[in-house]
Motif scaffolding. Structure first.
Motif, PDB file in Angstrom:
ATOM      1  N   PRO A  43       0.820  -1.222   0.000  1.00 31.79           N
ATOM      2  CA  PRO A  43       0.000   0.000   0.000  1.00 31.79           C
ATOM      3  C   PRO A  43       0.850   1.267   0.000  1.00 31.79           C
ATOM      4  CG  PRO A  43       0.028  -0.963   2.187  1.00 31.79           C
ATOM      5  CD  PRO A  43       0.721  -1.947   1.286  1.00 31.79           C
ATOM      6  N   TYR A  44       0.443   2.237  -0.792  1.00 27.53           N
ATOM      7  CA  TYR A  44       1.098   3.545  -0.785  1.00 27.53           C
ATOM      8  C   TYR A  44       0.411   4.442   0.245  1.00 27.53           C
ATOM      9  CZ  TYR A  44       3.323   2.085  -5.126  1.00 27.53           C
ATOM     10  OH  TYR A  44       4.060   1.406  -6.051  1.00 27.53           O
ATOM     11  N   GLY A  45       1.050   5.570   0.549  1.00 25.58           N
ATOM     12  CA  GLY A  45       0.415   6.564   1.394  1.00 25.58           C
ATOM     13  C   GLY A  45       0.434   6.243   2.866  1.00 25.58           C
ATOM     14  N   ILE A  46       1.317   5.329   3.286  1.00 23.73           N
ATOM     15  CA  ILE A  46       1.411   5.026   4.710  1.00 23.73           C
ATOM     16  C   ILE A  46       2.779   5.472   5.223  1.00 23.73           C
ATOM     17  CG2 ILE A  46      -0.196   3.104   4.543  1.00 23.73           C
ATOM     18  CD1 ILE A  46       2.146   1.176   4.619  1.00 23.73           C
ATOM     19  N   SER A  47       2.869   5.642   6.536  1.00 19.64           N
ATOM     20  CA  SER A  47       4.121   6.113   7.132  1.00 19.64           C
ATOM     21  C   SER A  47       5.184   5.014   7.085  1.00 19.64           C
ATOM     22  CB  SER A  47       3.892   6.522   8.586  1.00 19.64           C
ATOM     23  OG  SER A  47       3.598   5.374   9.374  1.00 19.64           O
ATOM     24  N   PRO A  48       6.471   5.373   7.182  1.00 20.31           N
ATOM     25  CA  PRO A  48       7.526   4.358   7.255  1.00 20.31           C
ATOM     26  C   PRO A  48       7.316   3.391   8.424  1.00 20.31           C
ATOM     27  CG  PRO A  48       8.482   6.504   6.827  1.00 20.31           C
ATOM     28  CD  PRO A  48       7.030   6.741   7.122  1.00 20.31           C
ATOM     29  N   GLU A  49       6.800   3.917   9.534  1.00 16.18           N
ATOM     30  CA  GLU A  49       6.557   3.063  10.697  1.00 16.18           C
ATOM     31  C   GLU A  49       5.456   2.042  10.402  1.00 16.18           C
ATOM     32  OE1 GLU A  49       8.111   7.022  12.163  1.00 16.18           O
ATOM     33  OE2 GLU A  49       6.645   6.350  10.672  1.00 16.18           O
ATOM     34  N   MET A  50       4.390   2.512   9.741  1.00 14.17           N
ATOM     35  CA  MET A  50       3.319   1.602   9.372  1.00 14.17           C
ATOM     36  C   MET A  50       3.802   0.603   8.328  1.00 14.17           C
ATOM     37  SD  MET A  50       0.120   0.855   9.911  1.00 14.17           S
ATOM     38  CE  MET A  50      -0.678  -0.560   9.155  1.00 14.17           C
ATOM     39  N   ALA A  51       4.677   1.036   7.434  1.00 14.07           N
ATOM     40  CA  ALA A  51       5.213   0.157   6.397  1.00 14.07           C
ATOM     41  C   ALA A  51       5.953  -1.030   7.010  1.00 14.07           C
ATOM     42  CB  ALA A  51       6.139   0.935   5.468  1.00 14.07           C
ATOM     43  N   GLU A  52       6.694  -0.793   8.090  1.00 12.13           N
ATOM     44  CA  GLU A  52       7.414  -1.878   8.739  1.00 12.13           C
ATOM     45  C   GLU A  52       6.444  -2.903   9.328  1.00 12.13           C
ATOM     46  OE1 GLU A  52      10.706  -2.498   8.699  1.00 12.13           O
ATOM     47  OE2 GLU A  52      10.693  -0.817   7.262  1.00 12.13           O
ATOM     48  N   ILE A  53       5.319  -2.430   9.845  1.00 15.55           N
ATOM     49  CA  ILE A  53       4.297  -3.329  10.383  1.00 15.55           C
ATOM     50  C   ILE A  53       3.721  -4.188   9.265  1.00 15.55           C
ATOM     51  CG2 ILE A  53       2.013  -3.423  11.464  1.00 15.55           C
ATOM     52  CD1 ILE A  53       2.800  -0.823  12.939  1.00 15.55           C
TER      53      ILE A  53
END
Length: 353
Positions: A43-53
């Protein structure tokens, strides 16, 4: 199905960066859409922190269902253990304190944040925990309660309501109702918020509907996070997001837990399926979901039903999030979680006396 090792029964698990979804062939009939195997990009448009999750996520296989009361109780205890640890860790991480108290004869967790906000320093909010109606009790109740208490700077009373298999509907509803009525003796209904996510969102909405039925004072505002709003029907995103949300699928453990909760009560009862309720005069309500949340349709339908009844209702849908992801900030730094807390704080500030 649900990941037994997850510390949050109703979500907070993971998904790999590229999800491949294979759906079994369905019989061709009017209204049925056949979808072949497909790859879902990151998914695009998410924070780097959310991306790690998201990168760390996995989808668990189905698990055997308990078939006796004793087996359900043993499974419930084992399933709740990681959530209880997560609740205690979250409280310690944010410096929140808590006490187990009996209020109106009901076991509760009274959570006090490290710092009370000026706006809500004299308030107590009432919380109904999630967990598919069967799970999420004990110290697990601390998870969302601490997240709200810390993010808004408010004291929270989390109701450790009676649960199946020993106590089906309406035991949980009666317990939340009793605690709410005790709380409003001290601060008044219009100054009180009631909230919960998932099954807790269902019980939150049902509590308000029951108050309406009884002609009793309604809370000043409501938060229902990714709520289960229709136990009778399986709504759209239960199908379309299967394989994306670690919650799993409606069939299996979740449906069994819903049936265990409902007992002999018809599933269309608005106190089980709040989307069927008489919503005129409902308090201002804020709802939160995500674009990969199995309960997005339940949440959207509830929002539209509230708006059709003329109720002030806000809906926030976060990109790339699955069921309950917005509470990830309990144990992790995540901008989307902080954003959700800000939205809740501003909504309650606008609508509570």
């Amino acid at each position: 199905m649900l990941n037994k090792s997850s510390w949050w029964v109703m979500g907070f698990c993971g998904l790999n960066s590229l999800a491949v979804i294979a759906q079994e062939p369905l019989p061709v009939s009017p209204g049925v859409t056949l979808i072949s195997e497909r790859a879902i990009p990151f998914p695009y448009g998410i924070s780097p922190e959310m991306a790690e999750i998201v990168k760390a996520r996995t989808i668990s296989a189905g698990i055997p269902l308990p078939d006796t009361t004793e087996a359900w109780l043993a499974f419930q205890k084992a399933f709740d253990a990681p959530g209880e640890e997560g609740g205690r860790q979250g409280a310690a991480r944010h410096g929140a304190t808590y006490e187990v108290q009996q209020i109106a004869g009901v076991k509760t967790y009274v959570v006090t944040p490290a710092k009370l906000s000026k706006r809500f320093a004299d308030r107590v909010f009432v919380h109904a925990h999630g967990g598919a109606f069967v799970f999420g009790g004990g110290d697990s109740t601390l998870r969302e309660a601490v997240w709200v208490a810390d993010g808004l700077g408010v004291k929270v009373v989390s109701v450790d309501y009676r649960r199946p298999p020993l106590y089906p509907f309406p035991a949980a509803l009666e317990d939340v109702l009793a605690v709410y009525e005790d709380v409003i003796k001290q601060q008044g209904a219009a100054k009180t918020a009631i909230f919960g996510s998932s099954a807790g969102g269902n019980i939150t909405l049902a509590t308000v509907l029951r108050l309406k039925q009884l002609g009793k004072p309604l809370p000043g505002a409501v938060f229902a996070g990714t709520p289960t709003t229709d136990l009778e029907n399986t709504t759209d995103t239960w199908y379309t997001f299967e394989g994306l949300d670690p919650l799993g699928a409606r069939d299996g453990l979740i449906q069994a837990a819903m049936d265990l909760y409902a007992g002999v009560e018809p599933l269309a009862n608005p106190l089980l399926s709040p989307v069927n309720g008489s919503l005129e005069g409902f308090p201002p309500t804020i709802l939160i979901s995500g674009t990969r949340d199995l309960l997005l349709s339940d949440t959207v339908r509830m929002h539209r039903a509230l708006r059709a009844a003329g109720v002030t209702a806000d809906l926030h849908v976060y990109d790339g999030q699955v069921h309950g992801d917005y509470i990830q900030g309990l144990l992790l730094d995540m901008p989307e979680s902080e954003d959700a807390q800000r939205e809740l704080s501003e909504f309650f500030a606008r609508h509570l006396e």
